[in-house]
Design a protein around this motif. Structure first.
Motif, PDB file in Angstrom:
ATOM      1  N   LEU A  11       2.362   1.777  -3.460  1.00 60.93           N
ATOM      2  CA  LEU A  11       1.362   2.313  -4.386  1.00 60.93           C
ATOM      3  C   LEU A  11       1.077   3.786  -4.111  1.00 60.93           C
ATOM      4  CD1 LEU A  11      -1.121  -0.705  -4.544  1.00 60.93           C
ATOM      5  CD2 LEU A  11       0.449   0.067  -6.336  1.00 60.93           C
ATOM      6  N   ALA A  12       1.045   4.153  -2.832  1.00 60.19           N
ATOM      7  CA  ALA A  12       0.813   5.560  -2.479  1.00 60.19           C
ATOM      8  C   ALA A  12       1.958   6.436  -2.978  1.00 60.19           C
ATOM      9  CB  ALA A  12       0.638   5.707  -0.969  1.00 60.19           C
ATOM     10  N   ALA A  72       1.651   6.819  -6.710  1.00 57.78           N
ATOM     11  CA  ALA A  72       0.578   7.760  -7.050  1.00 57.78           C
ATOM     12  C   ALA A  72       1.043   9.195  -6.840  1.00 57.78           C
ATOM     13  CB  ALA A  72      -0.668   7.463  -6.213  1.00 57.78           C
ATOM     14  N   MET A  73       1.767   9.457  -5.753  1.00 54.43           N
ATOM     15  CA  MET A  73       2.259  10.815  -5.497  1.00 54.43           C
ATOM     16  C   MET A  73       3.253  11.252  -6.568  1.00 54.43           C
ATOM     17  SD  MET A  73       2.523  11.176  -1.336  1.00 54.43           S
ATOM     18  CE  MET A  73       3.672   9.843  -1.118  1.00 54.43           C
ATOM     19  N   ARG A  84       0.829  -1.214   0.000  1.00 54.17           N
ATOM     20  CA  ARG A  84       0.000   0.000   0.000  1.00 54.17           C
ATOM     21  C   ARG A  84       0.861   1.261   0.000  1.00 54.17           C
ATOM     22  NH1 ARG A  84      -2.547  -3.380   3.642  1.00 54.17           N
ATOM     23  NH2 ARG A  84      -4.508  -4.212   2.886  1.00 54.17           N
ATOM     24  N   LEU A 144       3.372  10.204  -9.685  1.00 46.69           N
ATOM     25  CA  LEU A 144       2.613  10.456 -10.913  1.00 46.69           C
ATOM     26  C   LEU A 144       1.882  11.789 -10.855  1.00 46.69           C
ATOM     27  CD1 LEU A 144       1.158   6.904 -11.660  1.00 46.69           C
ATOM     28  CD2 LEU A 144       2.882   8.144 -12.969  1.00 46.69           C
ATOM     29  N   VAL A 145       1.260  12.096  -9.742  1.00 43.21           N
ATOM     30  CA  VAL A 145       0.557  13.382  -9.592  1.00 43.21           C
ATOM     31  C   VAL A 145       1.548  14.532  -9.710  1.00 43.21           C
ATOM     32  CG1 VAL A 145      -0.698  14.850  -7.947  1.00 43.21           C
ATOM     33  CG2 VAL A 145      -1.389  12.468  -8.287  1.00 43.21           C
TER      34      VAL A 145
END
Length: 145
Positions: free
Chosen positions: A126-127, A130-131, A123, A133-134
């Motif tokens: 993945l977090a 995601a950060m 998890r 990518l953002v």
């Protein structure tokens, strides 16, 4: 007869047992009705059974520890090749299962703590992804503005 006997089960089959109160899977893809008994093993046989029948199955597996004294069905130790294995001739009642431990992909037992840590690591990874990518998207938008 051994004090405790063991059976490798899919987590899905075990969840069904929790709902119904009885376990009726003989082995991978075979029911008690089809086989006539439920395959079990002594503790020293578990790894071999895993290697022969469950390795690479791709499903979450658990190891059931069964107390034969609590079973409502008969247990017989039958010859299989040059060895003997315990077989349960009937359904396994939920109350006879005294421990359920997750198995890893190599057939070793997992603790709930190790599973939790692995889950948290996935998890967190993945977090972080995601950060990143953002942040890349935001920087890309600012560049083109």
């Amino acid at each position: 007869m051994p004090e405790r006997i063991f059976h490798i089960a899919t987590a899905a089959d075990w969840r069904t047992t929790l709902a119904t109160g009885t376990y009726t899977t003989s082995t991978v893809g075979r029911s008690l009705a089809e086989e006539g008994f439920i395959h079990a093993s002594r503790r020293d046989q578990v790894q071999g059974v895993f290697d022969r029948y469950y390795r690479g199955l791709g499903e979450d597996l658990v190891l059931l520890t069964i107390d034969p004294a609590r079973l409502e069905s008969e247990v017989r130790v039958d010859p299989v090749g040059s060895d003997t294995y315990p077989h349960v001739y009937g359904p396994i009642n939920r109350t006879a299962v005294v421990d359920v431990v997750p198995l890893n992909r190599r057939g070793g037992t997992e603790t709930l703590m190790s599973l939790w840590i692995k889950g948290m690591a996935v998890r967190m990874g993945l977090a972080v992804l995601a950060m990143v990518l953002v942040a890349a998207i935001v920087l890309g938008i600012q560049r083109w503005s």
